[in-house]
Design a protein around this motif. Sequence first.
Motif, PDB file in Angstrom:
ATOM      1  N   GLN A  29       0.816  -1.204   0.000  1.00 59.44           N
ATOM      2  CA  GLN A  29       0.000   0.000   0.000  1.00 59.44           C
ATOM      3  C   GLN A  29       0.856   1.263   0.000  1.00 59.44           C
ATOM      4  O   GLN A  29       0.364   2.333  -0.279  1.00 59.44           O
ATOM      5  N   ALA A  30       2.143   1.093   0.338  1.00 55.11           N
ATOM      6  CA  ALA A  30       3.018   2.261   0.469  1.00 55.11           C
ATOM      7  C   ALA A  30       4.420   1.925  -0.026  1.00 55.11           C
ATOM      8  O   ALA A  30       4.884   0.794   0.090  1.00 55.11           O
ATOM      9  N   GLU A  31       5.067   2.935  -0.579  1.00 57.68           N
ATOM     10  CA  GLU A  31       6.430   2.789  -1.095  1.00 57.68           C
ATOM     11  C   GLU A  31       7.199   4.057  -0.735  1.00 57.68           C
ATOM     12  O   GLU A  31       6.659   5.155  -0.809  1.00 57.68           O
ATOM     13  N   ARG A  32       8.465   3.865  -0.368  1.00 56.47           N
ATOM     14  CA  ARG A  32       9.295   5.018  -0.004  1.00 56.47           C
ATOM     15  C   ARG A  32      10.745   4.690  -0.295  1.00 56.47           C
ATOM     16  O   ARG A  32      11.181   3.551  -0.146  1.00 56.47           O
ATOM     17  N   THR A  33      11.495   5.702  -0.704  1.00 56.99           N
ATOM     18  CA  THR A  33      12.931   5.557  -0.892  1.00 56.99           C
ATOM     19  C   THR A  33      13.640   6.255   0.255  1.00 56.99           C
ATOM     20  O   THR A  33      13.343   7.411   0.549  1.00 56.99           O
ATOM     21  N   LEU A  34      14.553   5.526   0.890  1.00 62.86           N
ATOM     22  CA  LEU A  34      15.327   6.089   2.003  1.00 62.86           C
ATOM     23  C   LEU A  34      16.811   6.000   1.691  1.00 62.86           C
ATOM     24  O   LEU A  34      17.267   5.029   1.097  1.00 62.86           O
ATOM     25  N   GLY A  35      17.548   7.025   2.115  1.00 69.23           N
ATOM     26  CA  GLY A  35      18.991   7.040   1.961  1.00 69.23           C
ATOM     27  C   GLY A  35      19.662   6.512   3.215  1.00 69.23           C
ATOM     28  O   GLY A  35      19.281   6.874   4.329  1.00 69.23           O
ATOM     29  N   CYS A  36      20.647   5.654   3.020  1.00 67.68           N
ATOM     30  CA  CYS A  36      21.368   5.057   4.138  1.00 67.68           C
ATOM     31  C   CYS A  36      22.872   5.157   3.891  1.00 67.68           C
ATOM     32  O   CYS A  36      23.314   5.338   2.756  1.00 67.68           O
ATOM     33  N   SER A  37      23.612   5.012   4.960  1.00 70.40           N
ATOM     34  CA  SER A  37      25.060   4.996   4.856  1.00 70.40           C
ATOM     35  C   SER A  37      25.626   4.103   5.950  1.00 70.40           C
ATOM     36  O   SER A  37      25.307   4.291   7.129  1.00 70.40           O
ATOM     37  N   HIS A  38      26.428   3.132   5.524  1.00 67.95           N
ATOM     38  CA  HIS A  38      27.084   2.241   6.485  1.00 67.95           C
ATOM     39  C   HIS A  38      28.134   1.402   5.761  1.00 67.95           C
ATOM     40  O   HIS A  38      28.188   1.369   4.537  1.00 67.95           O
ATOM     41  N   THR A  39      28.938   0.732   6.535  1.00 68.28           N
ATOM     42  CA  THR A  39      29.953  -0.169   5.991  1.00 68.28           C
ATOM     43  C   THR A  39      29.297  -1.504   5.605  1.00 68.28           C
ATOM     44  O   THR A  39      28.203  -1.824   6.094  1.00 68.28           O
ATOM     45  N   PRO A  40      29.953  -2.284   4.757  1.00 70.02           N
ATOM     46  CA  PRO A  40      29.370  -3.560   4.320  1.00 70.02           C
ATOM     47  C   PRO A  40      29.009  -4.503   5.466  1.00 70.02           C
ATOM     48  O   PRO A  40      28.025  -5.242   5.370  1.00 70.02           O
ATOM     49  N   ASP A  41      29.759  -4.470   6.554  1.00 69.29           N
ATOM     50  CA  ASP A  41      29.497  -5.388   7.659  1.00 69.29           C
ATOM     51  C   ASP A  41      28.180  -5.110   8.386  1.00 69.29           C
ATOM     52  O   ASP A  41      27.732  -5.908   9.199  1.00 69.29           O
ATOM     53  N   ARG A  42      27.517  -3.990   8.066  1.00 67.63           N
ATOM     54  CA  ARG A  42      26.231  -3.680   8.702  1.00 67.63           C
ATOM     55  C   ARG A  42      25.041  -3.947   7.775  1.00 67.63           C
ATOM     56  O   ARG A  42      23.895  -3.686   8.141  1.00 67.63           O
ATOM     57  N   THR A  43      25.308  -4.465   6.588  1.00 67.03           N
ATOM     58  CA  THR A  43      24.229  -4.707   5.618  1.00 67.03           C
ATOM     59  C   THR A  43      23.202  -5.695   6.158  1.00 67.03           C
ATOM     60  O   THR A  43      21.992  -5.454   6.072  1.00 67.03           O
ATOM     61  N   GLU A  44      23.649  -6.799   6.705  1.00 63.17           N
ATOM     62  CA  GLU A  44      22.717  -7.800   7.233  1.00 63.17           C
ATOM     63  C   GLU A  44      21.874  -7.211   8.360  1.00 63.17           C
ATOM     64  O   GLU A  44      20.660  -7.439   8.425  1.00 63.17           O
ATOM     65  N   GLU A  45      22.500  -6.432   9.239  1.00 59.76           N
ATOM     66  CA  GLU A  45      21.774  -5.775  10.327  1.00 59.76           C
ATOM     67  C   GLU A  45      20.686  -4.859   9.765  1.00 59.76           C
ATOM     68  O   GLU A  45      19.533  -4.876  10.231  1.00 59.76           O
ATOM     69  N   GLU A  46      21.037  -4.067   8.755  1.00 57.00           N
ATOM     70  CA  GLU A  46      20.086  -3.145   8.123  1.00 57.00           C
ATOM     71  C   GLU A  46      18.899  -3.899   7.522  1.00 57.00           C
ATOM     72  O   GLU A  46      17.740  -3.564   7.777  1.00 57.00           O
ATOM     73  N   LEU A  47      19.197  -4.921   6.733  1.00 52.18           N
ATOM     74  CA  LEU A  47      18.131  -5.667   6.069  1.00 52.18           C
ATOM     75  C   LEU A  47      17.255  -6.415   7.073  1.00 52.18           C
ATOM     76  O   LEU A  47      16.020  -6.428   6.944  1.00 52.18           O
ATOM     77  N   ASN A  48      17.852  -7.027   8.078  1.00 52.24           N
ATOM     78  CA  ASN A  48      17.067  -7.730   9.106  1.00 52.24           C
ATOM     79  C   ASN A  48      16.151  -6.776   9.859  1.00 52.24           C
ATOM     80  O   ASN A  48      14.995  -7.105  10.133  1.00 52.24           O
ATOM     81  N   LEU A  49      16.652  -5.597  10.196  1.00 45.90           N
ATOM     82  CA  LEU A  49      15.832  -4.606  10.887  1.00 45.90           C
ATOM     83  C   LEU A  49      14.589  -4.284  10.050  1.00 45.90           C
ATOM     84  O   LEU A  49      13.468  -4.256  10.556  1.00 45.90           O
ATOM     85  N   LEU A  50      14.790  -4.082   8.773  1.00 46.81           N
ATOM     86  CA  LEU A  50      13.674  -3.711   7.894  1.00 46.81           C
ATOM     87  C   LEU A  50      12.665  -4.849   7.741  1.00 46.81           C
ATOM     88  O   LEU A  50      11.458  -4.631   7.890  1.00 46.81           O
TER      89      LEU A  50
END
Length: 177
Positions: A75-96
């Motif tokens: 029902q909703a779509e949004r683009t967000l800007g992020c910044s982090h090192t590669p080692d935090r990618t899994e943390e970012e995706l899991n949070l979402l």
Amino acid sequence: MKTNKKLLGEERRLQLLELLKNRNEPVTGNELAKISNVSRQVIVGDITLLKARNEPIIATSQGYLFMKQVENTVQAERTLGCSHTPDRTEEELNLLVDLGITVKDVRIEHPVYGNLSAPIMVSNRGEVQQFIAKINKTNASFLSELTEGIHFHTLLARSEQALDEAETALKKIGLLI
């Protein structure tokens, strides 16, 4: 659904389209090739032709996916800007994904090539693990490594409230630009 005979051209493409429409998860090119009794390269060509006909098929790290399945619940779509090192990618995706968000893609603004994007299409921790495992197995780089960690995600959710919660959570752990 594997056939013993090699399916030709349009008949094969119609079969591939029906198979993708009826699946709730991505299907690999190798699996489609086995089902159709052709090479993976033939499947790549077939998918390209189907996409040229405006069929909503995307290639994800887990395989090909017919997009209308995801759009039915979005029902909703949004683009967000992020910044982090590669080692935090899994943390970012899991949070979402833990917040019920589907991460549709990743995009960077490259100084030479302009906007570069790649589909991710992860909606749960299992898909995140598959994505990270594929990155690790292939020793591939994340797109964000080309821009010192700065990247954008298109997020899909059932509501604007869910996207607000995701934005707040990313900000809280220091990943939101």
